[in-house]
Design a protein around this motif. Structure first.
Motif: not given
Length: 202
Positions: A81-85, A97-101, A136-138, A181-182
Motif C-alpha cells: 500500500s503506497g510505498d509500504r510492502i 496478509v494485508d497492509i493499508e496506509i 473500518f481499516w481494521r 501510519t499503517a
C-alpha cells in the motif's frame, strides 16, 4: 513460526538492491508499468528470506496467489500500500496478509455498506466518531487477510463472514500489527505470535 517482514518499495526495488538479490532472468521478468517496483520489491524480499527456494518455480492459483512449487516449502503472502510492502512467511500452513496506509477515506461508510455484514456495520456505527475510520481499516485489512489466506478473490469479500464464531469454526486465527501510519492484518490456520522485522534496501 510465522514471520512478518516490512519494507519500503522504493528502497527494495532500487537497481543495486535488485542486482544483489535477484537472478538476471527473474529481474528481467518484472512487468512494465505501475506494478514493476512492487513486483521487484516482493521478489527481493522472497529471495532474502526464503533463500533455499526457487523464484523460477513459483506457481499461481486461479486468483493469482503465488506459492513455491517445491513440496514442503514455506507458505507466504505479500501485500503493499503506497510505498509500504509486507511479506508474511508461515512454515506450517497457508497465510494471508494485508497492509493499508491509514488515511482519510471519504467513502468508507459506503464501502462498509457494500462489503461488511450488518452486525459489523452496527458495531462501527456504535463507536465514537473519532474511532470509526480506524475500526473500518481494521475490518478491511482483516477481510483481505482472510480472503488471501484462503486463496480467494476480492470479488468474494461481500459474502465473507469474519465474525469470531465463523473464524473459530474454520480454525482461522488473526492478528494485527499497526502504528500511526499503517495497519497490517495477518490470518493463519494456527495460533501465532507475530515476529516482525524490517528489511532495508541494503
Amino acid at each position: 513460526m510465522l514471520r512478518l517482514i516490512k519494507g519500503e518499495i522504493a528502497q527494495l526495488s532500487a537497481p543495486e538492491v535488485v542486482a544483489r538479490w535477484l537472478p538476471a532472468d527473474i529481474a528481467a521478468a518484472a512487468p512494465e508499468g505501475p506494478r514493476r517496483q512492487s513486483w521487484l520489491a516482493g521478489r527481493v524480499m522472497l529471495a532474502a528470506h526464503c533463500p533455499s527456494e526457487s523464484l523460477q518455480a513459483l506457481t499461481y492459483n486461479q486468483h493469482g496467489k503465488p506459492t513455491f512449487a517445491r513440496p514442503g516449502a514455506p507458505h507466504f503472502n505479500m501485500s503493499h500500500s503506497g510505498d509500504r510492502i509486507v511479506l508474511a512467511i508461515d512454515d506450517r500452513a497457508p497465510v494471508g496478509v494485508d497492509i493499508e496506509i491509514l488515511r482519510p477515506r471519504r467513502a468508507w461508510q459506503r464501502i462498509a455498506a457494500d462489503y461488511f455484514g450488518e452486525a459489523e456495520r452496527q458495531r462501527l456505527a456504535a463507536l465514537p466518531h473519532a474511532e470509526q475510520l480506524l475500526a473500518f481499516w481494521r475490518g478491511w485489512t482483516l477481510r483481505e487477510a482472510v480472503l488471501k489466506q484462503r486463496g480467494g478473490s476480492v470479488w468474494q469479500m461481500a459474502a465473507l463472514d469474519v465474525s469470531p464464531e465463523s473464524l473459530n469454526q474454520q480454525n482461522l486465527f488473526t492478528g494485527w500489527h499497526h502504528g500511526t501510519t499503517a495497519m497490517i492484518a495477518v490470518c493463519a490456520a494456527h495460533p501465532f505470535d507475530l515476529t516482525v522485522s524490517v528489511m532495508a534496501g541494503v
